[in-house]
Design an enzyme around this catalytic site. Structure first.
Site, PDB file in Angstrom:
ATOM      1  N   GLU A   9      31.537 -34.006 -14.666  1.00 57.81           N
ATOM      2  CA  GLU A   9      31.688 -35.210 -13.848  1.00 57.81           C
ATOM      3  C   GLU A   9      30.497 -36.148 -13.919  1.00 57.81           C
ATOM      4  OE1 GLU A   9      33.179 -34.594  -9.840  1.00 57.81           O
ATOM      5  OE2 GLU A   9      34.235 -32.801 -10.491  1.00 57.81           O
ATOM      6  N   ASP A  82      34.207 -30.121 -11.225  1.00 52.07           N
ATOM      7  CA  ASP A  82      33.837 -29.178 -10.159  1.00 52.07           C
ATOM      8  C   ASP A  82      35.010 -28.293  -9.735  1.00 52.07           C
ATOM      9  OD1 ASP A  82      31.449 -30.475 -10.255  1.00 52.07           O
ATOM     10  OD2 ASP A  82      31.770 -31.652  -8.427  1.00 52.07           O
ATOM     11  N   ASP A  84      36.559 -27.646  -7.004  1.00 54.20           N
ATOM     12  CA  ASP A  84      37.090 -27.889  -5.672  1.00 54.20           C
ATOM     13  C   ASP A  84      38.314 -28.789  -5.834  1.00 54.20           C
ATOM     14  OD1 ASP A  84      36.053 -30.376  -6.252  1.00 54.20           O
ATOM     15  OD2 ASP A  84      34.462 -30.309  -4.776  1.00 54.20           O
ATOM     16  N   GLU A  86      38.947 -31.960  -5.380  1.00 54.07           N
ATOM     17  CA  GLU A  86      38.777 -33.215  -6.107  1.00 54.07           C
ATOM     18  C   GLU A  86      38.518 -32.936  -7.592  1.00 54.07           C
ATOM     19  OE1 GLU A  86      39.369 -36.198  -4.758  1.00 54.07           O
ATOM     20  OE2 GLU A  86      39.712 -35.293  -2.784  1.00 54.07           O
ATOM     21  N   TYR A 288      21.950 -30.963  -7.839  1.00 54.32           N
ATOM     22  CA  TYR A 288      22.854 -32.006  -7.383  1.00 54.32           C
ATOM     23  C   TYR A 288      22.743 -32.275  -5.878  1.00 54.32           C
ATOM     24  CZ  TYR A 288      26.910 -34.930  -7.518  1.00 54.32           C
ATOM     25  OH  TYR A 288      27.740 -36.003  -7.436  1.00 54.32           O
ATOM     26  N   ARG A 290      24.867 -34.021  -3.780  1.00 53.88           N
ATOM     27  CA  ARG A 290      26.050 -34.119  -2.909  1.00 53.88           C
ATOM     28  C   ARG A 290      26.714 -32.750  -2.852  1.00 53.88           C
ATOM     29  NH1 ARG A 290      26.096 -39.779  -4.945  1.00 53.88           N
ATOM     30  NH2 ARG A 290      26.868 -39.111  -6.970  1.00 53.88           N
ATOM     31  N   HIS A 333      28.964 -26.677  -5.548  1.00 55.46           N
ATOM     32  CA  HIS A 333      27.607 -26.708  -6.111  1.00 55.46           C
ATOM     33  C   HIS A 333      26.698 -25.741  -5.388  1.00 55.46           C
ATOM     34  CE1 HIS A 333      29.430 -30.742  -6.694  1.00 55.46           C
ATOM     35  NE2 HIS A 333      28.962 -30.576  -7.917  1.00 55.46           N
TER      36      HIS A 333
END
Length: 774
Positions: A9, A82, A84, A86, A288, A290, A333
């Site tokens: 991403e 990722d 998850d 999203e 990371y 976020r 993450h």
DNA sequence: CAGTGAGCGAGCTTCCGCTTGACTT
């Protein structure tokens, strides 16, 4: 061209991973989502099972073209977005848009960017989890339906361009409700009694022992009665108790806790923290930024361990594995931590250094031993009453993690009673009182939210995600629902009774209370919109709405529910509410009638006008009479303004006389009180001049002072070109020419510029004109 | 930079989450 294409991403992540994977792999990034619902008609087919209409986002067109080309040339495509909801959707969109064939596409996931984790992931590919993708589609469609159906109701019933949404509207609600708690708060006071006793220390010096009475008195009379008893009382140590306690370090940073601590310790705004962290991440200094995970990789735990042992010794280390417990966490993450734990400092801007240092300390401390403390409580008996004084002291027996880092709290008032070591005393020891004070203390209003404490609250409720906390806070401010401001406090009197040398004195003192710094206040429009939404859309405004739908999204992800059916169940009744609100609600502007002006008998009211909140005196009549209007002052709100305060507003503008044959007027504008004379504006001096009472002589003085200042600001003019002036402004010298301003490059000596030099600067282009963001 | 608040109507606004620049202050 390599055989393997890996898509992640973020570009910074791509760079790191490429190093681990070797030269057979080309790693690139999608920059987040590549497609979204189209804008027109909400991008959802309501007639046909809510089928989403996706389009490639305009800013991703280039990336998609590039990815298509790379994918065509590769033998194997690895989608590593990722793990998850999203991320899974991003993987699916990539597969769809790039038209990837299943036999050459593999989905891989990892939670930490370490060589082991990546290599392990490559060995364990899996298919795309379509249930997880559908949970994301449900989330996306629901948010679009709420946002794009409720907002237009607000345009019709309140004001154009307003917005409502699952996250932002609840954020505003929190702030509005807190403000009303503060408005309705009734402060009570009680008398707190403190004493300073004098005792000898080991060396025979006299030292102070500070203690507080275990009871507060409700009235002055009771407090006074107690102090009168103290005049003849004997004070002695009744009891000494010592008990051990410990403190444990806080977990490593997530986005939310980083934002809170950077706000408390460094004074950063939430978005400032994120952009500084982004730079640290991009330059490879931190992981990371976020994330909602507090998890540390084994690598990070091990390097922290050796760093701690090397600098502080074995007993300062304690292995700790943290688990995330916040609502709705998705843990794609690691926690936010330094990439290299042995690097205590980094190069960069001052802000980057400070934020890095904070992250480093927090991470290291999280792997350190508990601090051991010893708390001592001394009770002091008063011979003629049953009340006792208490003194508490705290000693750190072993500092542990406190050597490196201590988390701050939002309660700023607690700093004053920091505990320390008590002087040595024995049971039954008789004490001499230096003085005893009974001070009137008021109960505290609930605190207003800061940006960071609002993020904390949202996270606790499971509302919003790490990537949206900062943008949400920006949005509610941009929409004008909320303002971040400082407010001066007000003075308040309080009573203090003092007993010293056997004499009782009684003083009235003054303190400032309620001063606010960088706090979030609701605006009138914020309150009106909130009340409207609460009335017609209580389901959306419910604090547990997000948590409730998250349960359903989880069921979709587990394959227990079909996403379109979940949406249908929500949408049918929801849309009824929309229809209902459009039909039955009145246009609302927050109007309040305050009463009649005693002088003229005309009605006075307040409401939201086209340019913001206003007060109105009188009404428009058919005979052509017009009402008088006046804007509310900063800090005044429709809900609390009184008739008297509103009437004050109509006393301006005032004409206070003439100077040099021209009228002198006083008024209050957007930037505060000012004097207008000869089409020029002069600000009144803050905290000195009062626009309601300032008179002509003072006004002339200010006008002359302004003229003098303007003359001094003039650095240079040219006879050939009278319209061109070099002036000294707030940010240094600049050129003014035909009503436009031009920047002079730093380091230029403005006095030495020739006319020719100036014209060159002007041709190079005007100073960027203040633009409106789109 | 500093005031204003009629009335009509065309055309527009808006969500949340995942990313990074390109912008201005």
């Amino acid at each position: 061209m390599q055989d393997n294409l890996v898509i992640v991403e973020s570009p910074a992540k791509a760079k790191t991973i490429e190093k681990f994977l070797g030269k057979d792999f080309h790693v690139t990034s999608s920059m987040g989502h590549i497609r979204d619902l189209e804008k027109k008609d909400a991008g959802i087919d309501l007639e046909n099972n809510y089928v989403p209409k996706y389009v490639v986002s305009p800013d991703k067109k280039k990336i998609v073209t590039e990815l298509k080309k790379l994918a065509k040339d590769a033998k194997q495509v690895w989608i590593a977005s990722d793990e998850d909801r999203e991320g899974e959707a991003i993987a699916w969109h990539l597969q769809e848009v790039l038209k990837l064939k299943p036999e050459k596409t593999k989905r891989i996931v990892f939670h930490e960017i370490t060589k082991d984790a990546i290599l392990k992931a490559v060995k364990n590919p899996r298919p795309i989890d379509i249930n997880l993708v559908n949970a994301q589609q449900a989330r996306r469609v629901l948010d679009r339906l709420v946002g794009f159906e409720v907002s237009p109701v607000l345009w019709k019933k309140v004001k154009p361009s307003l917005s409502a949404g699952r996250v932002q509207s609840v954020a505003v609600r929190l702030i509005v409700e807190r403000e009303r708690e503060i408005i309705n708060f009734e402060s009570t006071s009680a008398f707190r009694v403190t004493a300073v006793f004098l005792v000898p220390d080991d060396k025979g010096n006299t030292v102070e022992l500070k203690a507080e009475l275990n009871k507060r008195f409700e009235t002055k009379a009771e407090a006074q009665k107690f102090l009168e008893k103290c005049q003849t009382a004997e004070f002695s140590i009744a009891d000494i108790q010592t008990r051990p306690s410990k403190r444990t370090p806080a977990a490593p940073f997530t986005t939310s806790t980083l934002q809170q601590e950077a706000s408390r310790k460094l004074g950063f705004s939430v978005s400032q923290t994120m952009s500084v962290a982004q730079r640290l991440y991009e330059s490879g200094k931190i992981t990371y930024m976020r994330t909602d995970s507090v998890n540390l990789s084994d690598l990070a735990i091990n390097t922290s361990k050796s760093t701690i042992i090397n600098t502080h010794g074995e007993k300062y280390h304690k292995y700790r594995q943290y688990t995330t417990k916040s609502k709705g966490a998705q843990e794609a993450h690691e926690a936010i931590r330094p990439t290299y734990m042995d690097q205590e400092e980094v190069s960069g801007t001052a802000q980057e250094k400070r934020l890095y240092e904070l992250i480093w300390k927090r991470t290291i401390a999280s792997q350190m031993a508990d601090a051991e403390l010893e708390r001592t409580t001394v009770s002091i008996k008063v011979s003629n009453t049953s009340e006792v004084f208490q003194a508490t002291g705290e000693v750190i027996k072993f500092d542990g993690f406190l050597r490196v880092y201590l988390e701050s709290t939002d309660n700023e008032d607690e700093g004053s009673d920091a505990k320390s070591l008590l002087p040595p005393v024995k049971t039954n020891q008789v004490l001499r009182a230096n003085f005893i004070e009974a001070t009137e203390r008021f109960s505290q209003k609930p605190p207003r939210y800061t940006e960071a404490s609002l993020v904390k609250k949202l996270e606790e409720q499971g509302i919003g995600r790490p990537s949206t906390y900062a943008p949400t806070i920006t949005t509610i401010q941009n929409r004008g629902y909320v303002v971040k401001e400082d407010r001066p406090g007000v003075e308040r009197e309080y009573i203090q009774l003092t007993l010293k040398n056997g004499k009782l004195s009684d003083k009235t003192k003054v303190e400032t209370t309620g001063a606010e710094k960088s706090k979030l206040f609701p605006t009138d429009i914020g309150m009106v919109v909130n009340d409207f939404l609460m009335k017609y859309f209580d389901q959306i405004m419910d604090y547990s709405f997000t948590a409730n739908v998250e349960v359903e999204f989880d069921e979709i992800a587990d394959g227990k529910r079909v996403w379109n059916e979940v949406i249908d169940e929500f949408y049918k009744p929801f849309h009824q509410h929309i229809e209902n609100a459009l039909e039955v609600s009145e246009r609302t502007n927050g109007e309040r009638v305050l009463g009649d002006d005693p002088k003229t008998g005309l009605p006075v009211s307040v409401k939201i006008g086209r340019y913001g909140p206003l007060a109105q005196l009188g009404e428009a009549t058919e005979e052509g009479e017009k009402p008088q209007f006046a804007s509310l002052r900063p800090g005044q709100i429709l809900e609390t303004i009184t008739l008297e305060e509103a009437l004050e507003l109509f006393k301006l503008p005032r004409e206070i006389g003439e100077y040099e044959g021209k009228k002198v007027k006083v008024n209050i504008g957007r930037f505060g009180p000012y004097i207008q004379h000869d089409s020029k504006f002069v600000s009144l001096e803050k905290n000195v001049d009062d626009p309601y009472s300032v008179e002509l002589p003072r006004a002339i003085e200010l006008i002359e002072a302004k003229r003098e200042k303007d003359r001094n600001a003039l650095i240079k003019t040219f006879e050939e070109e009278p319209e061109l002036r070099i002036l000294n402004g707030r940010w240094g010298p600049y050129i003014s020419y035909k009503k436009k301003n031009y920047k002079i490059a730093k380091g230029t000596e403005a006095e030495k510029l020739s006319l020719e030099d100036c014209m060159k600067i002007i041709e190079a282009g005007p100073a960027p004109k203040k633009g409106r963001k789109k």
